[in-house]
Design an enzyme around this catalytic site. Structure first.
Site, short mmCIF file in Angstrom:
data_model
loop_
_atom_site.label_atom_id
_atom_site.label_comp_id
_atom_site.label_asym_id
_atom_site.label_seq_id
_atom_site.Cartn_x
_atom_site.Cartn_y
_atom_site.Cartn_z
CB SER A 96 -3.10 54.20 26.29
OG SER A 96 -3.22 54.93 27.44
CE LYS A 171 -2.07 53.92 30.56
NZ LYS A 171 -2.79 53.66 31.81
CE LYS A 239 -4.79 50.41 23.50
NZ LYS A 239 -3.77 51.73 24.76
P1 NAD Z 1 -13.42 51.53 25.45
O1 NAD Z 1 -13.50 50.86 24.23
O2 NAD Z 1 -14.12 52.08 26.52
O3 NAD Z 1 -13.61 53.34 24.33
C1 NAD Z 1 -13.51 53.86 23.80
C2 NAD Z 1 -14.22 54.79 22.71
O4 NAD Z 1 -14.17 55.24 21.76
C3 NAD Z 1 -15.68 54.01 22.39
O5 NAD Z 1 -16.66 54.51 22.82
C4 NAD Z 1 -15.77 53.77 20.75
O6 NAD Z 1 -17.02 53.66 20.35
C5 NAD Z 1 -15.20 54.72 20.40
N1 NAD Z 1 -14.33 54.88 19.72
C6 NAD Z 1 -13.80 54.68 18.98
N2 NAD Z 1 -13.39 54.26 17.91
C7 NAD Z 1 -13.98 55.99 17.02
C8 NAD Z 1 -14.20 56.54 15.78
N3 NAD Z 1 -13.25 56.79 14.98
N4 NAD Z 1 -14.91 57.53 15.92
C9 NAD Z 1 -15.55 58.63 17.76
N5 NAD Z 1 -15.21 57.71 18.53
C10 NAD Z 1 -14.82 56.36 18.03
O7 NAD Z 1 -11.97 52.41 25.64
P2 NAD Z 1 -11.92 52.49 27.43
O8 NAD Z 1 -11.31 52.12 28.03
O9 NAD Z 1 -12.41 54.66 27.65
O10 NAD Z 1 -10.36 53.66 27.34
C11 NAD Z 1 -9.77 54.57 25.86
C12 NAD Z 1 -8.38 54.36 25.77
O11 NAD Z 1 -8.35 54.55 27.29
C13 NAD Z 1 -7.25 53.34 25.40
O12 NAD Z 1 -6.55 54.16 24.95
C14 NAD Z 1 -7.07 52.91 27.12
O13 NAD Z 1 -5.96 52.45 27.26
C15 NAD Z 1 -7.04 54.46 27.69
N6 NAD Z 1 -7.22 53.97 29.32
C16 NAD Z 1 -8.39 53.18 29.78
C17 NAD Z 1 -7.82 52.60 31.43
C18 NAD Z 1 -9.49 51.62 31.78
O14 NAD Z 1 -9.60 51.26 32.85
N7 NAD Z 1 -10.80 51.84 31.23
C19 NAD Z 1 -7.47 53.49 31.98
C20 NAD Z 1 -6.06 53.88 31.95
C21 NAD Z 1 -6.34 54.45 30.14
#
Ligand code: NAD
Length: 295
Positions: A96, A171, A239
């Site tokens: 997102s 979104k 965010k």
């Molecule tokens: P998270 O922080 O658990 O996962 C993000 C992952 O990206 C981590 O494993 C991190 O190590 C990795 N990362 C960060 N920088 C990186 C880089 N430069 N290279 C490689 N890997 C890297 O977050 P999440 O909860 O999985 O969310 C991911 C996305 O999905 C976000 O944009 C969030 O807003 C969206 N989202 C999350 C949810 C939820 O319920 N958690 C629901 C809908 C949407």
């Protein structure tokens, strides 16, 4: 298209990538956290050494990263996807992020004949595990059609909402509605509790009526059990609401409701709750009223 790259193996990326493996796709994965990579490799993926390496070995490259700066870094930065991807391959950014950034990245990729769609999701970790996310997509019809079988593994629905960036605009609308629902639920259950009425009874009485919602069913039981482990972290919702404010101001839309909920979330972050689930927004109202909502 059987070869898929997957970058970003966090709360969401892990179950989404595992579902693709179960569906028979060949996955090359990357994350900066080695344990996350190990877990998905144990489920059947191959580890890539960089986003460039992942892209060079894939036809579709999925990214599931925190926000715009990380997606920019992974796609356009040193050893990024843009350095490895072949012409005709498609980047599917499911993070997102700000819609303007999606458009900016897509333009840079297009100069190298690399395609892109933005495909953020709603549904959270439980639906990522079930493979029943709601996926909102921006991009060209042709690219959407090519990616649809892959999206259908991760989601119950995938809707093409418009050109590149439209997925993230959708979104942002989703995140306004979710934040508003959680805030209203918090204020309401605090009122019930302080008035001496069991919040569980209130929840069960109203959930089938007009006040019922997916948010209420997902969050009220957790709140009443005092379960605030994420889920979706307050920091990530801040965010998203930041992206809502920027985008709204860019196109000339004042956002008074989002602005006030955003400040409630900021207060909780200052209180050390940035890593808690966004259901913890109820604690803002609990503090004001000096009461705790529980079964
Ligand atoms: P998270 O922080 O658990 O996962 C993000 C992952 O990206 C981590 O494993 C991190 O190590 C990795 N990362 C960060 N920088 C990186 C880089 N430069 N290279 C490689 N890997 C890297 O977050 P999440 O909860 O999985 O969310 C991911 C996305 O999905 C976000 O944009 C969030 O807003 C969206 N989202 C999350 C949810 C939820 O319920 N958690 C629901 C809908 C949407």
């Amino acid at each position: 298209m059987k070869k898929i790259g997957f970058i970003g193996l966090g709360i969401m990326g892990k179950p989404m990538s595992k579902n693709l493996i179960k569906a028979g796709y060949d996955l090359v994965v990357f994350d900066i956290v080695p344990e996350a990579v190990e877990e998905v490799v144990a489920a059947g993926a191959v580890a890539g050494i960089s986003p460039k390496d992942v892209a060079a070995r894939s036809e579709i490259i999925v990214t599931m990263l925190p926000n715009s700066p990380e997606v920019k870094q992974v796609v356009l930065g040193e050893d990024g996807i843009i350095e490895g991807a072949r012409p005709g391959s498609i980047v599917v950014d499911m993070s997102s992020i700000a819609p303007l950034v999606s458009r900016e990245i897509a333009e840079k990729l297009a100069a190298k004949q690399i395609r892109m769609i933005d495909a953020p999701v709603s549904g959270g970790e439980p639906k990522a595990i079930e493979g029943t996310l709601s996926i909102m997509v921006g991009g060209a019809q042709e690219d959407f059609d090519k990616c649809l079988p892959v999206l259908k593994v991760m989601g119950a629905s995938a809707v093409l909402c418009g050109d590149i960036g439209a997925g993230n605009v959708t979104k942002l609308a989703n995140q306004i509605i979710v934040a508003g629902n959680i805030a209203a639920m918090g204020e309401a259950l605090v009122l019930a509790t302080k008035s001496g009425v069991d919040p569980d009874k209130v929840y069960n009485a109203i959930r089938g009526g007009l006040a019922g919602s997916t948010v209420l069913d997902a969050k009220a039981p957790l709140v009443m059990d005092r379960k605030f482990e994420p889920g979706f972290r307050i920091e990530l919702h801040i965010k998203d609401l930041g992206n809502v404010m920027d985008t709204g101001h860019e196109v000339g839309v004042p956002l008074p409701l989002t602005a006030s909920i955003m400040e409630m979330m900021q207060a909780l972050k200052t209180d050390g709750l940035g890593e808690a689930d966004h259901g913890a927004l109820i604690q803002y109202f609990e503090k004001l009223a000096k009461v705790k909502v529980k079964r």
